[in-house]
Design an enzyme around this catalytic site. Structure first.
Site, PDB file in Angstrom:
ATOM      1  CB  CYS A  69       1.254  -0.502  -0.029  1.00  9.88           C
ATOM      2  SG  CYS A  69       1.195   1.304  -0.027  1.00  9.88           S
TER       3      CYS A  69
ATOM      4  CB  CYS B 207       1.204  -2.888   3.393  1.00  8.75           C
ATOM      5  SG  CYS B 207       0.441  -2.299   4.910  1.00  8.75           S
TER       6      CYS B 207
ATOM      7  CB  CYS C 176      -7.526  10.224  -2.646  1.00  4.13           C
ATOM      8  SG  CYS C 176      -6.472   8.991  -1.899  1.00  4.13           S
TER       9      CYS C 176
ATOM     10  N   GLY D 131       0.844   7.276   3.068  1.00  7.01           N
ATOM     11  CA  GLY D 131       1.073   7.385   4.507  1.00  7.01           C
ATOM     12  C   GLY D 131      -0.013   6.779   5.360  1.00  7.01           C
ATOM     13  CD  GLU D 132      -2.105   4.144   9.426  1.00  4.95           C
ATOM     14  OE1 GLU D 132      -2.409   3.277   8.596  1.00  4.95           O
ATOM     15  OE2 GLU D 132      -2.973   4.782  10.073  1.00  4.95           O
TER      16      GLU D 132
ATOM     17  CB  CYS E 246       3.800   4.494   4.569  1.00  4.93           C
ATOM     18  SG  CYS E 246       2.766   3.753   5.858  1.00  4.93           S
TER      19      CYS E 246
ATOM     20  CB  SER F  73      -6.105  -1.452   5.392  1.00  4.61           C
ATOM     21  OG  SER F  73      -6.401  -0.220   4.784  1.00  4.61           O
TER      22      SER F  73
ATOM     23  CB  SER G  47      -8.055   4.682   4.931  1.00  3.56           C
ATOM     24  OG  SER G  47      -7.649   3.361   4.656  1.00  3.56           O
TER      25      SER G  47
ATOM     26  CD  GLU H 109       1.774  10.380  -6.870  1.00  4.94           C
ATOM     27  OE1 GLU H 109       1.718  10.532  -8.099  1.00  4.94           O
ATOM     28  OE2 GLU H 109       1.943   9.294  -6.331  1.00  4.94           O
TER      29      GLU H 109
ATOM     30  CB  CYS I 240      -5.826   1.914  -3.959  1.00  3.40           C
ATOM     31  SG  CYS I 240      -7.346   2.626  -3.518  1.00  3.40           S
TER      32      CYS I 240
HETATM   33  N1  SAH Z   1      -2.258   3.813   5.297  1.00  4.26           N
HETATM   34  C1  SAH Z   1      -3.660   3.769   5.205  1.00  4.26           C
HETATM   35  C2  SAH Z   1      -4.228   4.641   4.125  1.00  4.26           C
HETATM   36  C3  SAH Z   1      -3.490   4.712   2.820  1.00  4.26           C
HETATM   37  S1  SAH Z   1      -3.564   3.288   1.802  1.00  4.26           S
HETATM   38  C4  SAH Z   1      -4.151   2.339   5.040  1.00  4.26           C
HETATM   39  O1  SAH Z   1      -3.337   1.467   4.810  1.00  4.26           O
HETATM   40  O2  SAH Z   1      -5.342   2.132   5.190  1.00  4.26           O
HETATM   41  C5  SAH Z   1      -5.248   3.308   1.198  1.00  4.26           C
HETATM   42  C6  SAH Z   1      -5.770   1.953   0.785  1.00  4.26           C
HETATM   43  O3  SAH Z   1      -5.094   1.473  -0.387  1.00  4.26           O
HETATM   44  C7  SAH Z   1      -5.570   0.884   1.848  1.00  4.26           C
HETATM   45  O4  SAH Z   1      -6.720   0.125   2.026  1.00  4.26           O
HETATM   46  C8  SAH Z   1      -4.469   0.063   1.253  1.00  4.26           C
HETATM   47  O5  SAH Z   1      -4.457  -1.217   1.778  1.00  4.26           O
HETATM   48  C9  SAH Z   1      -4.805   0.111  -0.207  1.00  4.26           C
HETATM   49  N2  SAH Z   1      -3.696  -0.284  -1.067  1.00  4.26           N
HETATM   50  C10 SAH Z   1      -2.384  -0.116  -0.840  1.00  4.26           C
HETATM   51  N3  SAH Z   1      -1.659  -0.602  -1.872  1.00  4.26           N
HETATM   52  C11 SAH Z   1      -2.554  -1.089  -2.772  1.00  4.26           C
HETATM   53  C12 SAH Z   1      -2.424  -1.697  -4.068  1.00  4.26           C
HETATM   54  N4  SAH Z   1      -1.230  -1.865  -4.625  1.00  4.26           N
HETATM   55  N5  SAH Z   1      -3.530  -2.064  -4.703  1.00  4.26           N
HETATM   56  C13 SAH Z   1      -4.751  -1.850  -4.153  1.00  4.26           C
HETATM   57  N6  SAH Z   1      -4.946  -1.272  -2.955  1.00  4.26           N
HETATM   58  C14 SAH Z   1      -3.845  -0.910  -2.263  1.00  4.26           C
HETATM   59 FE1  SF4 Z   2       1.312   2.442   4.630  1.00  9.81          FE
HETATM   60 FE2  SF4 Z   2      -1.273   2.107   4.043  1.00  9.81          FE
HETATM   61 FE3  SF4 Z   2       0.641   1.549   2.242  1.00  9.81          FE
HETATM   62 FE4  SF4 Z   2       0.332  -0.027   4.372  1.00  9.81          FE
HETATM   63  S1  SF4 Z   2      -1.162   0.299   2.717  1.00  9.81           S
HETATM   64  S2  SF4 Z   2       2.267   0.739   3.571  1.00  9.81           S
HETATM   65  S3  SF4 Z   2      -0.223   1.460   5.921  1.00  9.81           S
HETATM   66  S4  SF4 Z   2       0.160   3.539   3.066  1.00  9.81           S
END
Ligand code: SAH
Ligand code: SF4
Length: 408
Positions: A142, A139, A128, A189-190, A135, A243, A221, A94, A368
């Site tokens: 996420c 986390c 974005c 993704g990371e 990924c 993050s 990010s 996406e 996000c």
């Molecule tokens: N993988 C990278 C970039 C993609 S995630 C990273 O983790 O930074 C982009 C942002 O969205 C990150 O800061 C992540 O922690 C945040 N994020 C992920 N899941 C979320 C959620 N359910 N609610 C709010 N922010 C979230």
């Molecule tokens: Fe991957 Fe970023 Fe989601 Fe963590 S927050 S699982 S690093 S996409």
């Protein structure tokens, strides 16, 4: 033996110049080609009128511009647009376009397409972008992380998201001007676990012959892939967002499993080193606010101590608090707004600039952490993709052939 055509979106300008050199063409030809593709959104070599006919003939059959097919497009009432792209093999990623309007009132939906009135009010257009299907970091909070890792996107697939969105939006808003002013690698993704494909994509975004975005307006990010942060500082020092999500290793180990490999102290020392090369003079720390998990005032004070310990070494940072966007499998809850405000206040009073992220595209699940590429049920996605493709074929002959409204 026939070889598959090369995807021109896979190349930054140097890469394209090397490819053209292999065809016996000078660098300025590569520059012309690069501008046609990225600045003008043209994929058909026949339309590239100032390219020598001999080059156009060489390109035909050897190269193409591989756009991603759009499975669906959703437009929020706040102007946010989310696209789901098919990347093959049952995977989808996406991208989200987030317009910010100076007067804070987005033009009514569809008004822009009718007369181009939307663009004059547009302060900033952020896209974005996703870097992987799924990924591997996993986390807890996420949705992409919960879905697991499928594969890295190619450079071409990363760039194709911007290529499509920019040129779609220009048509949608009836303008020749650039619409996307900022790119954030905050989709699925990371990005730093797909480093070798990421860097040429970033270079294409920054290139004056490409999208001409300033380094400060392209943000990577990361959940904290320490060695790659150091490499990025050297190869392409764009703005960096990290993050964080926890003030101590015990909690961060749990929320962001990568912390077990690269713990907080090492991560913050790496951020400090990054600032030595980055044009942007601070790191943005993202912090997802989870009710009863990481949102207590004492945890805000611990964060202040953590940051202060590194400030002496040269760390400059801002905090961006992200209200958690829930999804069913997480079992987690968004922190109540007053708790987020209280947390922000502790940081702000300690002199750390802290903002709370506005949630955009709520009505279309574009926020996000809600980007799941809809691949949990792969069978259904396959069926839906087949259905959507049929719909898209049917609209292809209409004046506004780009998918958008016709699908999903
Ligand atoms: N993988 C990278 C970039 C993609 S995630 C990273 O983790 O930074 C982009 C942002 O969205 C990150 O800061 C992540 O922690 C945040 N994020 C992920 N899941 C979320 C959620 N359910 N609610 C709010 N922010 C979230
Ligand atoms: Fe991957 Fe970023 Fe989601 Fe963590 S927050 S699982 S690093 S996409």
């Amino acid at each position: 033996m026939t070889t598959a055509p090369v995807n021109l979106l896979d190349f930054d300008l140097d890469g394209l110049a090397a490819f053209c050199e292999g065809l016996g063409e000078k660098r300025f030809r590569a520059t012309q080609l690069f501008r046609w593709v990225h600045q003008r959104g043209v994929a058909d070599f026949g339309q590239m009128s100032d390219l020598a006919k001999s080059l156009r003939e060489k390109l035909a059959g050897r190269a193409h511009v591989a756009a991603l097919s759009v499975i669906s497009q959703h437009e929020s009432k706040d102007g946010t647009i989310k696209w789901l792209f098919d990347v093959g093999g049952g995977n989808a990623v996406e991208s989200v376009f987030i317009p910010e309007y100076g007067d804070a009132v987005p033009p009514p939906r569809g008004a822009a397409a009718a007369g181009g009135r939307g663009l004059s009010a547009l302060d900033r257009g952020t896209l974005c972008i996703s870097s992987q299907a799924g990924c591997a970091v996993g986390c807890r909070f996420c949705s992409t992380g919960h879905q697991g890792f499928s594969r890295n996107l190619t450079t071409g697939e990363i760039v194709a998201q911007l290529w499509f969105a920019e040129h779609f939006l220009r048509r949608h808003l009836a303008t020749d001007e650039r619409v996307i002013s900022n790119v954030v690698m905050m989709g699925m993704g990371e990005p730093l676990q797909n480093y070798d494909r990421l860097v040429p994509a970033l270079r294409t975004m920054l290139d004056d012959h490409g999208y001409g975005l300033s380094r400060r307006r392209v943000t990577v990010s990361t959940s904290g892939v320490v060695p790659m942060i150091d490499r990025l500082a050297h190869d392409c020092p764009v703005a960096l967002a990290v993050s964080l999500h926890a003030p101590d290793d015990a909690l961060r180990d749990h929320l962001v499993p990568l912390n077990r490999k690269y713990p907080l102290d090492e991560l913050l020392r790496t951020c400090t080193r990054y600032l030595a090369s980055a044009p942007r003079d601070f790191i943005t720390f993202e912090y997802c606010m989870l009710d009863g998990v990481n949102d207590a005032p004492e945890q805000a004070r611990d964060l202040v101590d953590l940051v202060r310990a590194h400030a002496a070494g040269g760390l400059r940072c801002k905090f961006n608090l992200i209200p958690f966007n829930p999804f069913p499998a997480s079992g987690l809850v968004r922190s109540p707004a007053p708790r987020v405000q209280a947390f922000a206040q502790v940081l702000n009073e300690a002199g750390i600039v802290t903002t709370v992220r506005k949630t955009r595209g709520d009505d279309i699940d574009a926020a996000c952490g809600q980007l799941a590429g809809d691949v949990q049920d792969r069978t259904r996605v396959h069926q839906r993709m087949a259905r959507q493709r049929t719909v898209m074929l049917r609209v292809a002959d209409t004046a506004d052939a780009l998918p958008g409204k016709a699908v999903s």
